[in-house]
Design a protein around this motif. Structure first.
Motif, PDB file in Angstrom:
ATOM      1  N   GLU A 179     -34.793  15.309 -18.866  1.00  0.00           N
ATOM      2  CA  GLU A 179     -35.482  14.221 -19.562  1.00  0.00           C
ATOM      3  C   GLU A 179     -36.213  13.315 -18.583  1.00  0.00           C
ATOM      4  O   GLU A 179     -36.813  12.319 -18.982  1.00  0.00           O
ATOM      5  N   GLY A 180     -36.111  13.647 -17.308  1.00  0.00           N
ATOM      6  CA  GLY A 180     -36.835  12.883 -16.300  1.00  0.00           C
ATOM      7  C   GLY A 180     -36.029  11.731 -15.710  1.00  0.00           C
ATOM      8  O   GLY A 180     -36.562  10.897 -14.978  1.00  0.00           O
ATOM      9  N   ILE A 181     -34.742  11.697 -16.027  1.00  0.00           N
ATOM     10  CA  ILE A 181     -33.926  10.597 -15.490  1.00  0.00           C
ATOM     11  C   ILE A 181     -33.200  11.090 -14.237  1.00  0.00           C
ATOM     12  O   ILE A 181     -32.545  12.124 -14.243  1.00  0.00           O
ATOM     13  N   THR A 182     -33.339  10.328 -13.175  1.00  0.00           N
ATOM     14  CA  THR A 182     -32.743  10.751 -11.902  1.00  0.00           C
ATOM     15  C   THR A 182     -31.790   9.693 -11.357  1.00  0.00           C
ATOM     16  O   THR A 182     -31.344   9.771 -10.227  1.00  0.00           O
ATOM     17  N   GLN A 183     -31.476   8.657 -12.179  1.00  0.00           N
ATOM     18  CA  GLN A 183     -30.520   7.627 -11.754  1.00  0.00           C
ATOM     19  C   GLN A 183     -29.297   7.722 -12.655  1.00  0.00           C
ATOM     20  O   GLN A 183     -29.428   7.778 -13.878  1.00  0.00           O
ATOM     21  N   PHE A 184     -28.115   7.710 -12.014  1.00  0.00           N
ATOM     22  CA  PHE A 184     -26.879   7.874 -12.785  1.00  0.00           C
ATOM     23  C   PHE A 184     -25.881   6.771 -12.450  1.00  0.00           C
ATOM     24  O   PHE A 184     -25.703   6.421 -11.283  1.00  0.00           O
ATOM     25  N   LEU A 185     -25.294   6.252 -13.524  1.00  0.00           N
ATOM     26  CA  LEU A 185     -24.225   5.258 -13.361  1.00  0.00           C
ATOM     27  C   LEU A 185     -23.004   5.841 -14.050  1.00  0.00           C
ATOM     28  O   LEU A 185     -22.933   5.911 -15.281  1.00  0.00           O
ATOM     29  N   ASP A 186     -22.042   6.300 -13.233  1.00  0.00           N
ATOM     30  CA  ASP A 186     -20.858   6.980 -13.773  1.00  0.00           C
ATOM     31  C   ASP A 186     -19.669   6.030 -13.697  1.00  0.00           C
ATOM     32  O   ASP A 186     -19.135   5.774 -12.611  1.00  0.00           O
ATOM     33  N   ILE A 187     -19.308   5.487 -14.858  1.00  0.00           N
ATOM     34  CA  ILE A 187     -18.220   4.503 -14.872  1.00  0.00           C
ATOM     35  C   ILE A 187     -16.917   5.187 -15.269  1.00  0.00           C
ATOM     36  O   ILE A 187     -16.863   5.908 -16.258  1.00  0.00           O
ATOM     37  N   TYR A 189     -21.006   5.643  -8.574  1.00  0.00           N
ATOM     38  CA  TYR A 189     -19.717   5.816  -9.241  1.00  0.00           C
ATOM     39  C   TYR A 189     -19.029   4.464  -9.325  1.00  0.00           C
ATOM     40  O   TYR A 189     -19.112   3.654  -8.398  1.00  0.00           O
ATOM     41  N   VAL A 190     -18.355   4.248 -10.444  1.00  0.00           N
ATOM     42  CA  VAL A 190     -17.627   2.985 -10.610  1.00  0.00           C
ATOM     43  C   VAL A 190     -16.212   3.300 -11.066  1.00  0.00           C
ATOM     44  O   VAL A 190     -16.020   4.111 -11.986  1.00  0.00           O
ATOM     45  N   ASP A 191     -15.246   2.671 -10.420  1.00  0.00           N
ATOM     46  CA  ASP A 191     -13.872   2.781 -10.923  1.00  0.00           C
ATOM     47  C   ASP A 191     -13.124   1.503 -10.575  1.00  0.00           C
ATOM     48  O   ASP A 191     -13.510   0.785  -9.661  1.00  0.00           O
ATOM     49  N   HIS A 192     -12.067   1.231 -11.341  1.00  0.00           N
ATOM     50  CA  HIS A 192     -11.269   0.041 -11.032  1.00  0.00           C
ATOM     51  C   HIS A 192      -9.962   0.428 -10.343  1.00  0.00           C
ATOM     52  O   HIS A 192      -9.109  -0.422 -10.121  1.00  0.00           O
ATOM     53  N   ASP A 193      -9.841   1.720 -10.032  1.00  0.00           N
ATOM     54  CA  ASP A 193      -8.673   2.187  -9.287  1.00  0.00           C
ATOM     55  C   ASP A 193      -9.056   2.209  -7.808  1.00  0.00           C
ATOM     56  O   ASP A 193      -9.904   3.001  -7.388  1.00  0.00           O
ATOM     57  N   PRO A 194      -8.472   1.305  -7.024  1.00  0.00           N
ATOM     58  CA  PRO A 194      -8.910   1.178  -5.620  1.00  0.00           C
ATOM     59  C   PRO A 194      -8.706   2.471  -4.823  1.00  0.00           C
ATOM     60  O   PRO A 194      -9.481   2.751  -3.899  1.00  0.00           O
ATOM     61  N   VAL A 195      -7.697   3.257  -5.185  1.00  0.00           N
ATOM     62  CA  VAL A 195      -7.466   4.513  -4.463  1.00  0.00           C
ATOM     63  C   VAL A 195      -8.598   5.493  -4.778  1.00  0.00           C
ATOM     64  O   VAL A 195      -9.150   6.149  -3.880  1.00  0.00           O
ATOM     65  N   ALA A 196      -8.952   5.560  -6.053  1.00  0.00           N
ATOM     66  CA  ALA A 196     -10.056   6.439  -6.461  1.00  0.00           C
ATOM     67  C   ALA A 196     -11.339   6.037  -5.741  1.00  0.00           C
ATOM     68  O   ALA A 196     -12.095   6.892  -5.259  1.00  0.00           O
ATOM     69  N   VAL A 197     -11.564   4.721  -5.657  1.00  0.00           N
ATOM     70  CA  VAL A 197     -12.794   4.247  -5.010  1.00  0.00           C
ATOM     71  C   VAL A 197     -12.760   4.572  -3.512  1.00  0.00           C
ATOM     72  O   VAL A 197     -13.745   5.059  -2.939  1.00  0.00           O
ATOM     73  N   ALA A 198     -11.578   4.343  -2.908  1.00  0.00           N
ATOM     74  CA  ALA A 198     -11.463   4.634  -1.473  1.00  0.00           C
ATOM     75  C   ALA A 198     -11.723   6.119  -1.214  1.00  0.00           C
ATOM     76  O   ALA A 198     -12.428   6.485  -0.264  1.00  0.00           O
ATOM     77  N   HIS A 199     -11.163   6.974  -2.073  1.00  0.00           N
ATOM     78  CA  HIS A 199     -11.362   8.416  -1.917  1.00  0.00           C
ATOM     79  C   HIS A 199     -12.833   8.780  -2.101  1.00  0.00           C
ATOM     80  O   HIS A 199     -13.407   9.537  -1.321  1.00  0.00           O
ATOM     81  N   ALA A 212     -18.566   2.056  -6.407  1.00  0.00           N
ATOM     82  CA  ALA A 212     -18.361   0.615  -6.532  1.00  0.00           C
ATOM     83  C   ALA A 212     -16.991   0.361  -7.133  1.00  0.00           C
ATOM     84  O   ALA A 212     -16.547   1.083  -8.029  1.00  0.00           O
ATOM     85  N   TYR A 213     -16.342  -0.688  -6.630  1.00  0.00           N
ATOM     86  CA  TYR A 213     -15.039  -1.072  -7.173  1.00  0.00           C
ATOM     87  C   TYR A 213     -15.281  -2.161  -8.218  1.00  0.00           C
ATOM     88  O   TYR A 213     -15.598  -3.309  -7.877  1.00  0.00           O
ATOM     89  N   ALA A 214     -15.204  -1.772  -9.470  1.00  0.00           N
ATOM     90  CA  ALA A 214     -15.444  -2.739 -10.550  1.00  0.00           C
ATOM     91  C   ALA A 214     -14.786  -2.217 -11.825  1.00  0.00           C
ATOM     92  O   ALA A 214     -14.324  -1.076 -11.878  1.00  0.00           O
ATOM     93  N   ASP A 215     -14.778  -3.091 -12.822  1.00  0.00           N
ATOM     94  CA  ASP A 215     -14.056  -2.797 -14.061  1.00  0.00           C
ATOM     95  C   ASP A 215     -15.038  -2.759 -15.220  1.00  0.00           C
ATOM     96  O   ASP A 215     -15.855  -3.666 -15.375  1.00  0.00           O
ATOM     97  N   ARG A 261     -36.108   1.026 -14.555  1.00  0.00           N
ATOM     98  CA  ARG A 261     -36.414   2.392 -14.985  1.00  0.00           C
ATOM     99  C   ARG A 261     -35.180   2.972 -15.673  1.00  0.00           C
ATOM    100  O   ARG A 261     -34.067   2.514 -15.430  1.00  0.00           O
ATOM    101  N   PRO A 262     -35.384   3.989 -16.536  1.00  0.00           N
ATOM    102  CA  PRO A 262     -34.245   4.531 -17.276  1.00  0.00           C
ATOM    103  C   PRO A 262     -33.132   5.040 -16.362  1.00  0.00           C
ATOM    104  O   PRO A 262     -33.384   5.573 -15.284  1.00  0.00           O
ATOM    105  N   VAL A 263     -31.920   4.830 -16.834  1.00  0.00           N
ATOM    106  CA  VAL A 263     -30.709   5.243 -16.119  1.00  0.00           C
ATOM    107  C   VAL A 263     -29.875   6.063 -17.101  1.00  0.00           C
ATOM    108  O   VAL A 263     -29.905   5.802 -18.305  1.00  0.00           O
ATOM    109  N   ALA A 264     -29.156   7.042 -16.585  1.00  0.00           N
ATOM    110  CA  ALA A 264     -28.187   7.726 -17.431  1.00  0.00           C
ATOM    111  C   ALA A 264     -26.827   7.088 -17.179  1.00  0.00           C
ATOM    112  O   ALA A 264     -26.322   7.120 -16.056  1.00  0.00           O
ATOM    113  N   LEU A 265     -26.291   6.484 -18.241  1.00  0.00           N
ATOM    114  CA  LEU A 265     -24.993   5.816 -18.145  1.00  0.00           C
ATOM    115  C   LEU A 265     -23.930   6.787 -18.637  1.00  0.00           C
ATOM    116  O   LEU A 265     -23.954   7.225 -19.786  1.00  0.00           O
ATOM    117  N   LEU A 266     -23.000   7.137 -17.745  1.00  0.00           N
ATOM    118  CA  LEU A 266     -21.977   8.110 -18.109  1.00  0.00           C
ATOM    119  C   LEU A 266     -20.654   7.396 -18.349  1.00  0.00           C
ATOM    120  O   LEU A 266     -20.125   6.735 -17.453  1.00  0.00           O
TER     121      LEU A 266
END
Lengths: 270, 725
Positions: free
Chosen positions: A70-78, A103-113, A127-130, A151-156
């Motif tokens: 669809e032409g979207i090349t930006q991804f925000l995976d929460i 990538y976004v997660d609120h689990d600090p271990v997941a983010v560190a990994h 990113a470490y966020a909730d 510009r359009p983003v794909a929010l996952l």
């Protein structure tokens, strides 16, 4: 007593983490015995949990490819968790060389990994966020550095919304994210539901109980309730459907019966 | 890439398909099954090659096992299934197209056994490779996740440390006082602001017990709330509370105390937030002081006095109070002669002396304004105490006050009110005291009087009427009654005396002897008199219009009283002329009555306006003749044309036979009057006998109840008509 909000989850490795349990379901070893023990308990009631996770991963893969088409090349995976394989940035990069992923997660271990895995990659970051605090996500340095929100983003939002209780108003959080995105942006959602699970609800409740016990309640929502997350979006064909039904690229007959649990859908922002 | 059906390539693919179908259900891959198969195809090719090799290369097979792990086939079941597939299908699909042996034989029994042996070796090597790779991967992932956990913990610890550092900075830098104590009340931690509030010594706070900080001003619920909080029955409370600082001074605070619980909800600590309100409170007290005290003397002012008086009056059924209302005698003279500065100094000294008179509990002195002071007592025996208090005040004033080098003798008049508290309001009490004070003043001053309800009532009316007078005129509360003047010769009505009345909204009709002196005193008599003159003249003109045609050229006259004030008023002549002209009444139809006493000792200046009026044709009557020290010799100087004999002379003639002395006197006066060309009118005629006597004595005109009481103007008209018939 609820764990206070300010205590980060996952840091106490004596407490199971949904991110590490997810990794275990997918055959990974990024987990500890507590995680595996909780996962095993959950699987006593729903032995097909790994297949559901696999279906989630497969849906995400298709959704990412669809987005690139669809032409979207930006991804925000929460709620990205611990990426073992077939991660968004790998799938996206294979489809489009310049794809950028946060990538976004609120689990600090997941983010560190994630940060360890992504080291040296200047097109993806964690990113470490909730999810419950969308402003923190949108204001994070990772989003600011990698994504152009004009510009359009794909929010996952894959296998994440069913971990947000109504008390925290996930609908408002999703709406706030939507409002920050440019028209044409996509939202890809998968969500747990009693609908489609090949065992009676009473049995599935055993699994729900396991998640409640580890203080990460699993909120089963109906298809109608899940559809409300797409407010302000036009549903992309074929709509909100069991995961394997969404733009399948293989014979449905080969799918495991468990993979039809819950719903998946993609919407396009008006 | 096309494959020849049942050719080697096609067979290889069929092997891969079988393999992928067996493995796919036990993998966690996100690939589709066909995609997964395409990943297995190179591995199958490798296996086929290894099967064909005469020299077994274990490393190659090992790599296939490792590759399986790399495609996320990490379940042991995946290995088992792989070995099954290799065992059952590798030789079958990949073992036929082997190279011919040295002897040129293909597919011999030895060959087949050789293939099976190789296949077995392949299986061992794949299994070993899988196991090794899985072990490596597991170790790597465990290491990775442990490192991540450590790192995260470090980050979180850092964040917690930063958060703790921030918290400590907030704690110590806060402008608000913060203290933490355990549930037993022992103070564990205090911040700098709290230490400053308490005078700057930390050790005097830390370790102390909260319960020690009682203060007499603590409201009872302060400690009740505290108990509830430490019991866990209350989450927080907010109160205004005072503390003693170590140096004994008082600290006032807005105190908020919250209960802190642990993660399981068990109460652990109490957190106190304190805001120092001492300054604000002092400021409020000062503002309150300024609002309730007199700036000159420092005594409580009217506001505070009323508060206290109201409180005393609300003290309950059995309570009594005593009040002294003091007004200095002749203070105006001091002010006028020595100036306001001296007057002020005098007041300050008086205030000081009064203050020293009321030192007992329940006693207070206040300045109401000007030279008016009050002293209040609410002791147990006010009847006695208020008397003593007044005595002390009189005594305190008896010593002369030295102001600007002069010894000033200060005297005062005091009105005392004493009584049960619950009966009257503050304003009423103060008014009674005020009136009583005036009574003391009227009695000569330098004394005190006790309030007396009857005297109050009289004074209240007098007081009330005086203040109501000006408004009464504006509101048209006055009206005029007319008492006919009858000609004694023929009994015809010749005119009437205009008598002003006041219809008071509360007191009803009030007679002139009650309000005319007040009007004279206040000066209101001038506008009132003018109004009466206007009304009467207009009325006379009305009579003239109605009856004039029928009367033989004799219009009904109207008599109007002139007060001494009006006599000296410069506008008298011009006003009268204007009124007559405006009404169109001939001056001869008007008679102005002036009292004899007003003209005693009158000089020419005073008489001049009367002369002018007389010259114009207005009659002037000398009213109440015979009551003063009548200067008969003076009579001829006066521009009068009528003598009105006081009713005192006629009273003796009410009954027959009349007092002969009275008769002689009246006869003499009439004779004298007539000789001076003056007409004689008699008042107070109440009986026919009187009328007969007076006629015989030669009096010209009479008025009195015998003829008619004063009444509305139309009654007179009726009388006049009746008389004519």
């Amino acid at each position: 007593m609820e764990r206070p909000d300010w205590a980060p989850p996952g840091i106490d490795i004596t407490v199971p983490s949904v991110a590490r349990m997810y990794d275990h379901y997918l055959g990974g070893s990024h987990n500890f015995e507590v995680d595996r023990e909780a996962a095993r308990k959950a699987m006593e009631f729903m032995p097909g949990l790994p297949k559901i996770m696999q279906a989630n991963r497969a849906f995400m893969r298709r959704a990412v490819r669809f987005s690139v088409d669809e032409g979207i090349t930006q991804f925000l995976d929460i709620g990205s968790g611990i990426p073992t394989f077939g991660n968004v940035h790998e799938v996206a990069r294979r489809a489009h060389e310049g794809a950028r992923v946060v990538y976004v997660d609120h689990d600090p271990v997941a983010v560190a990994h994630s940060r360890a895995v992504l080291e040296g990659n200047d097109q993806a970051a964690a990113a470490y966020a909730d999810l419950r605090k969308p402003r923190d996500i949108l204001g994070s340095s990772e989003v600011k550095a990698l994504l152009d929100l004009d510009r359009p983003v794909a929010l996952l939002l894959v296998a994440i919304l069913h971990f947000v209780e109504d008390a925290y108003d996930p609908y408002a959080a999703v709406a706030e994210l939507r409002d920050a995105l440019a028209p044409g942006s996509l939202i890809a959602v998968t969500h747990a539901s009693y609908e489609g699970i090949p065992v009676p609800q009473e049995q599935a409740d055993g699994t729900v109980g396991v998640y409640r016990d580890i203080r990460t309640p699993l909120i089963m929502r109906s298809r109608l309730e899940i559809a409300r997350f797409f407010e302000g979006y036009d549903m992309v064909e074929p709509g909100l459907v069991p995961m394997p039904h969404w733009r399948a690229d293989t014979e449905l007959a080969e799918e495991d019966p468990w993979s039809f649990s819950g719903f998946a859908g993609v919407g396009r922002k008006r | 890439m096309s494959a020849e059906p049942d050719g080697p390539e096609d067979r290889l693919r069929r092997f891969a398909t079988i393999w992928s179908r067996a493995l796919y259900p036990v993998t966690a891959t996100s690939l589709t099954r066909p995609e997964f198969e395409s990943q297995l195809l190179p591995l199958a090719r490798q296996l086929r090659q290894d099967l064909a090799e005469r020299v077994f290369r274990a490393a190659d097979c090992d790599a296939v096992g490792a590759a399986l792990v790399a495609t996320h086939c990490t379940e042991p079941e995946a290995l088992s299934r792989t070995l099954d597939v290799v065992d059952a299908y590798l030789v079958l699909y990949c073992g036929e197209e082997t190279e011919p042996d040295e002897a040129g034989r293909a597919g011999g029994v030895g060959e087949r056994e050789e293939l099976r042996a190789r296949c077995s070796r392949i299986q061992h090597a794949v299994a070993a490779g899988f196991a090794r790779a899985l072990r490596e991967r597991t170790r790597a992932e465990q290491e990775a996740i442990s490192r991540a956990a450590l790192e995260a913990r470090g980050t979180v610890a850092e964040a917690l440390h930063a958060s703790e550092a921030r918290f400590r900075a907030v704690f110590h830098g806060a402008a608000i006082g913060i203290g933490i104590a355990n549930l037993e009340g022992t103070v564990l931690e205090v911040n700098d602001a709290l230490i400053r509030m308490f005078g700057g010594l930390e050790h005097q706070l830390r370790g102390r017990n909260v319960a020690e900080w009682t203060h007499p001003d603590d409201s009872p619920h302060v400690w009740k709330l505290y108990e509830e909080l430490v019991r866990g029955d209350r989450e927080h409370y907010r109160v205004e509370k005072a503390f003693y600082r170590p140096d004994g001074t008082v600290l006032w605070t807005n105190l908020t105390v919250s209960l802190l619980r642990d993660a399981d909800g068990v109460p652990q600590y109490q957190l106190a937030l304190m805001e120092d309100t001492t300054e604000r409170r002092l400021l409020n007290l000062r503002l309150r002081y300024e609002a309730t005290h007199d700036a000159l003397t420092g005594l409580p002012n009217r506001t505070l006095f009323f508060e206290r008086l109201e409180k005393a009056l609300a003290a309950g059924e059995s309570a009594r109070f005593g009040l002294c209302y003091l007004d200095l005698d002749g203070f105006k003279t001091v002010n006028d002669s020595l100036g306001h500065a001296a007057g002020d100094r005098l007041l300050v000294e008086v205030a000081d002396r009064l203050q020293s008179c009321a030192t007992a509990p329940g006693e207070m002195v206040a300045r109401l304004g000007g030279d008016e002071f009050v002293a209040l007592t609410t002791g147990p025996d006010t009847e006695h105490e208020v008397d003593e208090l007044a005595g002390r005040i009189m005594h305190a004033l008896s010593t002369p006050i030295r102001v600007e080098g002069r010894e000033l003798t200060v005297r005062g008049s005091i009105g005392i009110v004493e009584g049960p508290a619950a009966e009257r309001g503050a304003a009423e009490v103060l008014r009674s005291a005020d009136i009583t004070m005036y009574r003391a003043k009227h009695a000569g001053g330098n004394r005190y009087e006790l309030a007396d309800p009857e005297a109050d009532a009289r004074a209240i009316t007098r007081h009330g009427l005086t203040t109501a007078l000006p408004v009464a005129l504006e509101r048209g509360e006055f009206f005029i009654e007319y008492q006919p003047l009858v000609h004694l010769g023929d009994g015809s009505v010749r005119g009437a005396e205009a008598l002003v009345r006041w219809l008071h909204p509360q007191h009803g009709v009030i007679s002139p002897d009650r309000f005319i002196p007040l009007a004279e005193h206040t000066g209101l008599i001038v506008p009132l008199g003018r109004w009466v003159l206007e009304e009467s003249v207009r009325q006379a003109r009305t009579w003239e219009a109605v009856t004039g045609a029928d009367q033989a050229g004799l219009p009904l006259r109207v008599n109007v009283n002139l007060s001494p004030c009006q006599l000296t008023h410069p506008g008298l002549v011009s006003d009268t002329v204007e009124i007559l002209e405006r009404a169109g009444l001939a001056p001869g139809a008007l008679c102005l009555e002036v009292t004899e006493s007003a003209l005693i000792g009158a000089d020419d200046d005073l008489l001049k306006p009367l002369r002018r009026l007389a010259e114009m044709g207005v009659d002037i009557a000398l009213d109440d003749f015979g009551t003063g020290y009548s200067n008969l010799a003076n009579l001829r100087r006066l521009p009068v044309s009528v003598l009105k004999l006081d009713r005192a002379f006629t009273q003796g003639m009410q009954h027959f036979p009349a007092d002969p002395i009275d008769l002689k006197i009246v006869e003499g006066i009439v004779s004298l009057a007539h000789s001076l060309d003056l007409a004689v009118t008699v008042e107070g005629v109440e009986t026919g006998a009187q009328a007969d006597q007076l006629r015989e004595l030669g009096c010209d005109t009479a008025q009195g109840w015998y003829y008619a009481r004063p009444g509305p103007p139309d009654r007179l008209h009726e009388l006049a008509l009746a008389d004519a018939t």
